[in-house]
Enzyme design. Structure first.
Site, short mmCIF file in Angstrom:
data_model
loop_
_atom_site.label_atom_id
_atom_site.label_comp_id
_atom_site.label_asym_id
_atom_site.label_seq_id
_atom_site.Cartn_x
_atom_site.Cartn_y
_atom_site.Cartn_z
N HIS A 1 -66.16 36.11 73.66
CA HIS A 1 -66.10 36.99 72.50
C HIS A 1 -65.78 38.41 72.95
O HIS A 1 -66.36 38.87 73.93
CB HIS A 1 -67.43 36.97 71.75
CG HIS A 1 -67.49 37.94 70.62
ND1 HIS A 1 -66.92 37.66 69.41
CD2 HIS A 1 -68.01 39.19 70.54
CE1 HIS A 1 -67.10 38.71 68.60
NE2 HIS A 1 -67.77 39.65 69.27
N GLY B 1 -31.89 15.07 82.28
CA GLY B 1 -32.11 15.99 81.17
C GLY B 1 -31.35 15.69 79.89
O GLY B 1 -31.10 14.53 79.55
N LYS C 1 -38.12 33.36 76.95
CA LYS C 1 -39.39 34.10 76.89
C LYS C 1 -39.22 35.52 77.41
O LYS C 1 -39.87 36.45 76.92
CB LYS C 1 -40.47 33.37 77.70
CG LYS C 1 -41.44 32.56 76.88
CD LYS C 1 -40.95 31.30 76.27
CE LYS C 1 -40.09 31.25 75.10
NZ LYS C 1 -39.44 29.95 74.87
P1 NAI Z 1 -34.81 20.84 66.98
O1 NAI Z 1 -34.80 19.38 66.89
O2 NAI Z 1 -36.07 21.56 67.27
O3 NAI Z 1 -34.25 21.46 65.60
C1 NAI Z 1 -32.99 21.15 65.08
C2 NAI Z 1 -32.96 21.52 63.61
O4 NAI Z 1 -31.63 21.43 63.15
C3 NAI Z 1 -33.78 20.58 62.73
O5 NAI Z 1 -34.61 21.36 61.89
C4 NAI Z 1 -32.72 19.82 61.94
O6 NAI Z 1 -33.15 19.46 60.65
C5 NAI Z 1 -31.59 20.82 61.87
N1 NAI Z 1 -30.26 20.26 61.69
C6 NAI Z 1 -29.75 19.13 62.23
N2 NAI Z 1 -28.46 18.98 61.86
C7 NAI Z 1 -28.14 20.05 61.09
C8 NAI Z 1 -26.94 20.50 60.44
N3 NAI Z 1 -25.80 19.80 60.52
N4 NAI Z 1 -27.00 21.65 59.74
C9 NAI Z 1 -28.14 22.37 59.64
N5 NAI Z 1 -29.29 22.00 60.25
C10 NAI Z 1 -29.29 20.86 60.98
O7 NAI Z 1 -33.68 21.21 68.05
P2 NAI Z 1 -33.35 22.55 68.84
O8 NAI Z 1 -33.92 23.73 68.15
O9 NAI Z 1 -31.90 22.50 69.09
O10 NAI Z 1 -34.14 22.37 70.19
C11 NAI Z 1 -33.74 21.34 71.10
C12 NAI Z 1 -34.86 20.89 71.99
O11 NAI Z 1 -35.32 21.92 72.84
C13 NAI Z 1 -36.03 20.38 71.19
O12 NAI Z 1 -36.35 19.10 71.69
C14 NAI Z 1 -37.13 21.35 71.49
O13 NAI Z 1 -38.37 20.69 71.56
C15 NAI Z 1 -36.73 21.96 72.82
N6 NAI Z 1 -37.17 23.36 72.88
C16 NAI Z 1 -38.48 23.64 72.96
C17 NAI Z 1 -38.91 24.93 72.96
C18 NAI Z 1 -40.36 25.22 73.02
O14 NAI Z 1 -41.13 24.34 73.31
N7 NAI Z 1 -40.79 26.43 72.74
C19 NAI Z 1 -37.99 26.06 72.88
C20 NAI Z 1 -36.64 25.64 72.72
C21 NAI Z 1 -36.27 24.34 72.75
#
Ligand code: NAI
Length: 456
Positions: A441, A142, A50
């Site tokens: 508002h 974690g 952020k």
């Molecule tokens: P994610 O699960 O959000 O997204 C992973 C993406 O990678 C999916 O769209 C999936 O289809 C794709 N994918 C999987 N294997 C692949 C491949 N071999 N080639 C291409 N695409 C592929 O996971 P991400 O972004 O790594 O985040 C991890 C965790 O961190 C999540 O649980 C998320 O909720 C959390 N997080 C939350 C945030 C927030 O609340 N703002 C910010 C950053 C992370």
């Protein structure tokens, strides 16, 4: 042997918040953290990202200032200064957690802890030097990034060509080009940052949509916004190899290569339980995640697991609430974890924020719904502040009960609005009662009110 009421493994949001609540509730508490208090969230996730995204937002304001009648000259990004500021923010928050632990008289040991078994003194835990015992354990270790077995990827991670969320937040030089594997939350937030600061960004995503479970119209709008700002997307594409300066992927059966100065791997995270000794006391896991009930109890009496390690909803705010529920159960207070109104936010520009059901997820549960969608441009403040913005607010209403069960937003300020929507769902007020709420508002939040009235 030092004896405690509660030993916590892991000092991230689940662990440190549980330690604070438990000690406050009178439990003699020991917290183990092998790296830094605050875990992924404070050190290499939510907070540092952020800080970076805010710098990008200021840069974007400068780029587009003239549309708002403001002339800005000579602006540029100083990536080292952005990282230095981020480090300052992280340091302040991590030391704040340390102070909180001191205030509540939590013992903190900065070492790796391993569960060694159960004796008459309780569960025993060692840090390699000393042994500690407690009646209760909370596992809050974690999650770690998933590194898939793509040829060249491991070597890339070792050489520093491929980065995870940890290393990318410390880049002091802006890569000329960045290939992001995975169009989920981490991939999109980092794509947004590096695109704003000047990298040529390509996102390769296996599915035909970005942002995973995000409501489909909102995911499409987000994609449109990203494309407009210059990010290139390869959807329905599979990465087949990582070289030393490129990534190869398959598109419609054809192999293609895209050059990369750096690669970000963001294809999801998995619960971390390696070598922590849960096998010594027989804690049950399913697909790597510790199985927990509505009180965050594991199958072993006295052992709880909260946060990413139980693999339910991998978000810091879920971890806070889960650890509170676990500690309340330890203290004999009535409390139950509910997962139906947990908000989620993607801090891109524009922001995406959601809570509750989509029309599809509700239909899968047999709930008959009505969807109401309104443009953010109905909000005077949105229009005054956002030239050309295409944000929307979408409400999902349970027809039978006349209740709100889902809210999905894309547009500025939605990250700060979504808790109100979560409250509406959690309190189960019906639509007529929600319409009686007075919204300030002019605010962007008024679009929710507009949508409630549009539901007629
Ligand atoms: P994610 O699960 O959000 O997204 C992973 C993406 O990678 C999916 O769209 C999936 O289809 C794709 N994918 C999987 N294997 C692949 C491949 N071999 N080639 C291409 N695409 C592929 O996971 P991400 O972004 O790594 O985040 C991890 C965790 O961190 C999540 O649980 C998320 O909720 C959390 N997080 C939350 C945030 C927030 O609340 N703002 C910010 C950053 C992370």
């Amino acid at each position: 042997m030092d004896e405690y009421d509660l030993i916590i493994l892991g000092g991230g949001p689940a662990g440190y918040f549980a330690a604070e609540r438990a000690a406050h509730g009178g439990l003699k508490t020991l917290l183990f953290e092998k790296r830094a208090l605050g875990g992924v969230c404070l050190n290499e996730g939510c907070i540092p990202s952020k800080a970076l995204l805010n710098s990008a937002k200021i840069l974007d304001y400068a780029k587009h200032a003239s549309s708002y009648g403001v002339n800005v000259e000579g602006y540029s990004i100083d990536q080292s200064a952005v990282i230095a500021r981020k480090n300052k923010v992280v340091k302040a928050l991590v030391s704040g957690v340390g102070m909180q632990m001191k205030k509540e008289k939590v013992t903190v040991i900065n070492k790796t802890a391993v569960i060694t078994g159960k004796t008459a003194d309780g569960f025993s835990v060692t840090d390699g030097e000393n042994t500690y015992a407690a009646d209760k354990l909370l596992i809050a270790t974690g999650s770690v990034p998933v590194i898939p077995p793509i040829p060249g990827l491991r070597e890339g991670v070792e050489s520093g060509f491929c980065l995870t969320n940890r290393e990318i937040l410390d880049l002091t030089e802006i890569p000329e080009s960045l290939v992001v594997i995975g169009g989920g939350v981490i991939g999109l937030e980092m794509a947004s940052y590096f695109n704003s600061v000047g990298s040529k960004v390509t996102v390769i995503e296996m599915l035909d949509k970005i942002a995973g479970p995000t409501e489909s119209e909102i995911s499409t709008l987000l994609l449109k916004n990203y494309k407009k700002s210059g990010v290139d997307f390869k959807l329905s594409c599979k990465v087949t190899a990582v070289g030393t300066d490129s990534v190869t992927y398959e598109e419609n059966g054809e192999s293609r290569t895209v050059p990369a100065s750096k690669v970000l791997v963001a294809i999801g995270r998995k619960p971390f339980t390696d070598g922590i000794g849960i096998d010594k006391i027989g804690v049950y896991t399913e697909r790597g995640a510790i199985v927990t009930d509505e009180h965050l109890r594991t199958n072993v009496p006295g052992v709880y697991a909260a946060g990413d390690v139980n693999g339910k909803v991998m978000l810091a705010h879920t971890a806070y609430r889960e650890s509170e529920v676990a500690v309340n159960h330890m203290l004999g207070k009535r409390d139950v974890m509910r997962y139906n109104a947990i908000p989620s936010v993607i801090y891109t520009n524009p922001e995406v924020a959601s809570v509750g059901e989509t029309a599809e997820s509700a239909a899968a549960k047999g709930i008959e719904t009505k969807t109401v969608s309104v443009s953010m441009r109905m909000s005077g403040r949105y229009l005054a502040e956002t030239d050309g913005g295409n944000g929307i607010a979408k409400l999902i209403i349970d027809i039978k009960n006349n209740k709100l069960i889902g809210v999905h937003l894309i547009g500025s300020y939605t990250s700060e609005m979504i808790y109100g929507a979560a409250l509406m769902i959690e309190t189960e007020l019906d639509i007529e009662a929600l319409k009686e709420l007075v919204f300030p508002h002019p605010t962007v939040s008024e679009v929710i009110r507009e949508a409630l009235f549009a539901a007629d």
